[in-house]
Design an enzyme around this catalytic site. Structure first.
Site, mmCIF file in Angstrom:
data_model
loop_
_atom_site.group_PDB
_atom_site.id
_atom_site.type_symbol
_atom_site.label_atom_id
_atom_site.label_comp_id
_atom_site.label_asym_id
_atom_site.label_seq_id
_atom_site.Cartn_x
_atom_site.Cartn_y
_atom_site.Cartn_z
ATOM 1 N N ASP A 108 1.185 -6.768 -12.161
ATOM 2 C CA ASP A 108 2.251 -7.252 -11.281
ATOM 3 C C ASP A 108 1.820 -7.542 -9.851
ATOM 4 O OD1 ASP A 108 1.873 -4.610 -10.582
ATOM 5 O OD2 ASP A 108 3.987 -4.255 -10.166
ATOM 6 N N GLU A 109 0.505 -7.560 -9.568
ATOM 7 C CA GLU A 109 0.140 -7.939 -8.203
ATOM 8 C C GLU A 109 -1.245 -8.564 -8.155
ATOM 9 O OE1 GLU A 109 -0.731 -4.608 -5.426
ATOM 10 O OE2 GLU A 109 0.158 -3.388 -6.998
#
Length: 432
Positions: free
Chosen positions: A119-120
């Site tokens: 997610d990043e």
DNA sequence: TCTGGGGTCCTGCTACGA
DNA sequence: TCTGTCGTAGCAGGACCC
């Protein structure tokens, strides 16, 4: 909305010769992805994670966070804080697919994308200026693109290095409150020249590399903020924290971080570990588990095209004391039987009578399968295990993971073939 | 109260060969 | 031949990240 730290009013262009790094962080990613599949849960406290007695929270919606629930919190504790929260088991494979699509959107802007997790990611957009414009504009367009394509929101930090960009994206995030989530700025910019104004008032625990142990040491030195840390001489930090860690934190406290965005980070180890729903005391049971995990590790090594030399066994006892035992083989391997044999040999050196709650097997010292040099042992290898593994891989590709597995891992519960992400957030309760 | 699973990196210690 | 030193590899543990 953009919040800019520093004066950007007179000159909106990013200064020439200064790196422009973006840190993009999806908002409550796993929970947000689940809400797309379960829109009826929107507005409710949703928790993704293990539901059993030994489970933990993987992600919490902002409605759940308002109750103080955060990732890595024991699920029983989360349940106590918010009894009406909806628990979802999580679907690692699905999050991986969504993540891959989001990363593809990032790569439309620059090839210099370094994913940190599902997610990043960091993006170096310094060289993308001519094609895509100023970094701040890129950040806004990227947010809009992710939202319109995937119906997911993210927060973006823009700064002259990775670590400031990461802190900036945190500052841009929505905030949880019992009245409902309050939207964040979406994009936060740390303007070159204004780094220390942004950095120094922050609590020192916000720095990358300051966890509970380091925080306790720093507090003993009277350090509460990043500014306090910056005021300390580097030698004092090195004396308290060790050479590498001390120097690194000293640099960060002055806003300096010259690490490059690395799109192709090489894998260093592959492992599988599992917490059992109840403690095991029996060496035979643990032996079967070790074979099962070795099989999973070997299978992933083969799929990734790696071989490894060092086998590490990890054991966590009932009292949470954790030990590791490792040994290095003469030559690299991706053969399940080799890894299982070594893992069982290491297991034999351990007394499980006090109870074992977690067992793990990992392989490190990796090299590329294609560049592997045949050792004498391998060159004359006639035990057939390599062919057997190839056959197993074929069968699994055609009939699924559970179609075949090592007989020596068979227990009273039958065949259970491990796969990455199967039990990401703790064991399910078996009612035992 | 209870504390997952995937990793990375660093440090201190020991053994060993040059 | 013996001893000290130095670099490196291997091992164990700790801290940290998401």
């Amino acid at each position: 909305v953009t919040r800019a730290v520093g004066d950007a009013s007179s000159e909106p262009a990013w200064p020439e010769g200064t790196r422009a790094i973006l840190h993009v962080d999806m908002d409550a990613f796993f929970a947000a992805v689940e809400l797309l599949r379960r829109p009826e849960l929107r507005g409710q406290p949703v928790i993704v994670g293990g539901d059993g007695a030994r489970g933990v929270v993987a992600a919490a919606s902002y409605e759940a966070r308002a109750y103080g629930i955060h990732s890595a919190m024991p699920s029983v504790q989360a349940r106590r804080r918010c009894p009406h929260a909806v628990f979802l088991p999580g679907d690692h494979a699905h999050y991986g697919e969504v993540s891959e699509r989001v990363m593809t959107l990032f790569r439309e802007v620059t090839p210099l994308v370094e994913p940190l997790s599902l997610d990043e990611a960091f993006l170096d957009v310094s060289g993308a200026r001519r094609l895509h414009g100023e970094a701040i504009g890129v950040a806004h367009r990227l947010r809009a693109r992710v939202e319109e394509t995937e119906r997911l929101t993210c927060s973006v930090g823009v700064a002259s290095n990775k670590f400031l960009a990461k802190l900036a994206s945190e500052a841009a995030k929505p905030r949880a409150s019992l009245a409902g989530p309050e939207p964040g700025e979406g994009v936060t910019v740390v303007w070159p020249g204004a780094e220390l104004d942004f950095l120094h008032p922050l609590p020192v625990a916000r720095l990358w590399g300051v966890g509970p142990a380091t925080l306790a040491k720093l507090e003993r030195l009277g350090v509460a903020t990043v500014g306090d840390l910056a005021a300390l001489p580097a030698e004092a930090l090195v004396a308290a924290l060790g050479r590498a860690h001390g120097q690194h934190l000293h640099e960060l406290s002055h806003g300096r971080d010259d690490r490059a965005v690395e799109p192709d980070r090489v894998l260093k180890s592959v492992g599988h570990e599992e917490t059992f729903a109840r403690d095991h005391h029996d060496p035979d049971t643990l032996g079967r588990e070790a074979v099962r995990m070795s099989d999973a590790v070997a299978s992933r090594l083969r799929r990734a095209g790696f071989v490894g030399r060092t086998v590490t066994l990890k054991v966590r006892f009932a009292d949470f004391r954790t030990i590791t035992r490792s040994s290095t083989l003469d030559g690299p391997t991706d053969v399940s039987a080799d890894i299982a044999r070594e893992a069982k040999r290491l297991l034999d050196t351990i007394d499980p009578s006090q109870g074992v709650r977690l067992l793990g097997v990992s392989v490190s010292n990796l090299s590329d399968d294609a560049t592997r040099q045949l050792t004498l042992d391998e060159a004359v290898r006639e035990d057939g295990w390599e062919e057997a593994d190839r056959a197993i891989d074929d069968i699994r590709a055609r009939f699924g993971r559970q179609a075949i597995g090592p007989a020596s891992s068979l227990g009273e519960t039958g065949l259970r073939v491990k796969q990455r992400g199967d039990q990401q957030w703790g064991p399910e309760d078996t009612g035992e």
